[in-house]
Design a protein around this motif. Structure first.
Motif, short mmCIF file in Angstrom:
data_model
loop_
_atom_site.label_atom_id
_atom_site.label_comp_id
_atom_site.label_asym_id
_atom_site.label_seq_id
_atom_site.Cartn_x
_atom_site.Cartn_y
_atom_site.Cartn_z
N GLY A 8 0.83 -1.20 0.00
CA GLY A 8 0.00 0.00 0.00
C GLY A 8 0.86 1.24 0.00
O GLY A 8 2.04 1.21 0.40
N SER A 12 -1.37 4.63 3.72
CA SER A 12 -2.55 3.81 3.43
C SER A 12 -3.05 3.04 4.64
O SER A 12 -4.17 2.53 4.63
CB SER A 12 -2.25 2.83 2.28
OG SER A 12 -1.17 2.00 2.63
N LYS A 14 -0.84 0.64 6.38
CA LYS A 14 -0.12 -0.63 6.53
C LYS A 14 0.27 -0.86 7.98
O LYS A 14 0.05 -1.94 8.54
CB LYS A 14 1.16 -0.66 5.67
CG LYS A 14 0.95 -0.49 4.18
CD LYS A 14 2.26 -0.58 3.41
CE LYS A 14 3.25 0.52 3.72
NZ LYS A 14 2.81 1.89 3.38
N ALA A 111 -1.86 -8.78 0.72
CA ALA A 111 -3.02 -7.89 0.63
C ALA A 111 -2.54 -6.48 0.31
O ALA A 111 -1.56 -5.99 0.89
CB ALA A 111 -3.81 -7.89 1.93
N ASN A 112 -3.23 -5.85 -0.63
CA ASN A 112 -2.93 -4.46 -0.97
C ASN A 112 -4.03 -3.57 -0.39
O ASN A 112 -5.21 -3.80 -0.61
CB ASN A 112 -2.89 -4.30 -2.49
CG ASN A 112 -2.65 -2.86 -2.89
OD1 ASN A 112 -1.63 -2.28 -2.52
ND2 ASN A 112 -3.60 -2.29 -3.60
N ASP A 114 -5.83 -0.24 -0.58
CA ASP A 114 -6.00 0.76 -1.64
C ASP A 114 -6.65 2.04 -1.09
O ASP A 114 -7.78 1.98 -0.58
CB ASP A 114 -6.89 0.12 -2.73
CG ASP A 114 -6.97 0.98 -3.96
OD1 ASP A 114 -6.04 1.76 -4.21
OD2 ASP A 114 -7.99 0.89 -4.67
N LEU A 153 3.96 0.45 -6.99
CA LEU A 153 2.67 0.13 -7.61
C LEU A 153 2.79 -1.02 -8.61
O LEU A 153 1.91 -1.89 -8.67
CB LEU A 153 2.11 1.41 -8.27
CG LEU A 153 0.62 1.44 -8.59
CD1 LEU A 153 -0.25 1.10 -7.39
CD2 LEU A 153 0.25 2.82 -9.14
N LEU A 156 1.76 -4.76 -7.99
CA LEU A 156 0.42 -5.33 -8.13
C LEU A 156 0.35 -6.18 -9.39
O LEU A 156 -0.29 -7.24 -9.40
CB LEU A 156 -0.65 -4.23 -8.15
CG LEU A 156 -0.75 -3.43 -6.86
CD1 LEU A 156 -1.92 -2.47 -6.92
CD2 LEU A 156 -0.88 -4.35 -5.65
N ASN A 161 -3.00 -12.12 -9.40
CA ASN A 161 -4.11 -12.54 -8.53
C ASN A 161 -3.65 -13.21 -7.24
O ASN A 161 -4.47 -13.68 -6.46
CB ASN A 161 -5.12 -13.41 -9.30
CG ASN A 161 -4.46 -14.66 -9.83
OD1 ASN A 161 -3.34 -15.00 -9.43
ND2 ASN A 161 -5.15 -15.35 -10.74
N ALA A 163 -2.30 -11.38 -5.02
CA ALA A 163 -2.55 -10.30 -4.06
C ALA A 163 -4.04 -9.95 -4.05
O ALA A 163 -4.63 -9.80 -5.11
CB ALA A 163 -1.74 -9.06 -4.45
N ASN A 165 -6.95 -7.24 -3.20
CA ASN A 165 -7.03 -5.80 -3.10
C ASN A 165 -8.17 -5.44 -2.16
O ASN A 165 -9.28 -5.92 -2.35
CB ASN A 165 -7.29 -5.24 -4.50
CG ASN A 165 -6.91 -3.80 -4.59
OD1 ASN A 165 -5.83 -3.41 -4.17
ND2 ASN A 165 -7.80 -2.99 -5.11
N SER A 167 -10.20 -2.14 -0.02
CA SER A 167 -10.30 -0.69 0.13
C SER A 167 -9.81 -0.31 1.54
O SER A 167 -10.19 -0.93 2.53
CB SER A 167 -11.75 -0.24 -0.05
OG SER A 167 -11.87 1.09 0.42
#
Ligand code: AP5
Ligand code: MG
Length: 198
Positions: A8, A12, A14, A111-112, A114, A153, A156, A161, A163, A165, A167
């Motif tokens: 992130g 974000s 983290k 996990a990202n 976002d 970035l 990603l 797939n 990772a 994503n 919110s």
């Protein structure tokens, strides 16, 4: 061994979420940023090398950060797994990490988080003056965002797939709930104690 990797942008969440996961799962939270800031505060050789680079919002060398991570995850408290916050930050670091994790037979959960740029800026502005982070200045933070976009970035695409994503908008609890639901390992571990407690 489970390696939970949080990706992130700067600001974000983290660190916030990694701390919560660490507490809930009983796994160590490894933040390369925290380790480097401690080295700067202690005035160690590592800190002397990292100080100006961090203050400018640039990345410390891959060799240094991989050394930090490799050594930290070899510690006995990482035997069941760990949560990585702020590593990897580019593809060279991701490839090096893959080598380290496969050597240890670790399973990756990525996990990202976002969060749109205007919210990142609002969060970091909000903590200016309280956290005392030099890299939260307007100039350094802009550089951190640029470095994130050009170096981190693309991770990603690298992870594809593998990772998930999620919110990062909403309350800290909302984000934590999404994160746990997205990480099957975390969800299984977290749901059970809650049911027992009720
Ligand atoms: P690092 O310490 O990793 O910083 P960063 O990634 O730039 O971002 P932050 O720590 O500021 O944000 P975060 O995502 O942890 O969010 P937080 O939880 O704090 O790295 C710093 C520097 O170290 C780098 O620039 C580089 O120089 C060096 N470095 C580190 N790792 C490296 C690597 N692998 N390679 C090379 N160099 C490396 O949240 C942000 C704020 O928002 C907080 O105030 C928080 O309370 C608040 N907040 C959190 N969640 C919410 C929410 N849901 N709603 C509202 N506010 C929220
Ligand atoms: Mg952080």
């Amino acid at each position: 061994m489970n390696a939970i990797i949080l990706l992130g942008a700067p600001g974000s969440g983290k660190g916030t979420q990694a701390m919560r996961l660490a507490e809930s799962l009983g796994l160590p939270h490894i933040s390369t940023g925290v380790i480097l800031r401690q080295a700067v505060a202690d005035g160690t050789e590592l800190g002397k090398v990292a100080r100006d680079i961090m203050a400018a919002g640039r990345l410390v060398s891959d060799e240094i950060v991989l050394g930090i991570v490799d050594e930290r995850i070899a510690a006995p408290d990482c035997g069941r797994g760990f949560i990585l916050d702020g590593y990897p930050r580019n593809q060279a670091q991701a490839r090096a990490l893959a080598g380290v994790l496969s050597k240890r037979g670790a399973t990756e959960w990525i996990a990202n988080i976002d969060v749109p740029p205007e919210e990142l800026t609002a969060r970091v502005r909000g903590r200016r003056g309280t956290d005392g982070r030099q890299d939260d200045s307007e100039e350094a933070f802009c550089r951190r965002l640029e470095v994130y976009e050009s170096e981190s970035l693309p991770l990603l695409d690298y992870y594809g797939n593998r990772a998930v994503n999620i919110s990062g908008l909403g309350s800290r609890d909302d984000v934590f709930g999404r994160l746990c639901a997205a990480l099957p390992f975390a969800a299984a571990r977290l749901v059970t104690p809650k049911l027992v407690a009720q």
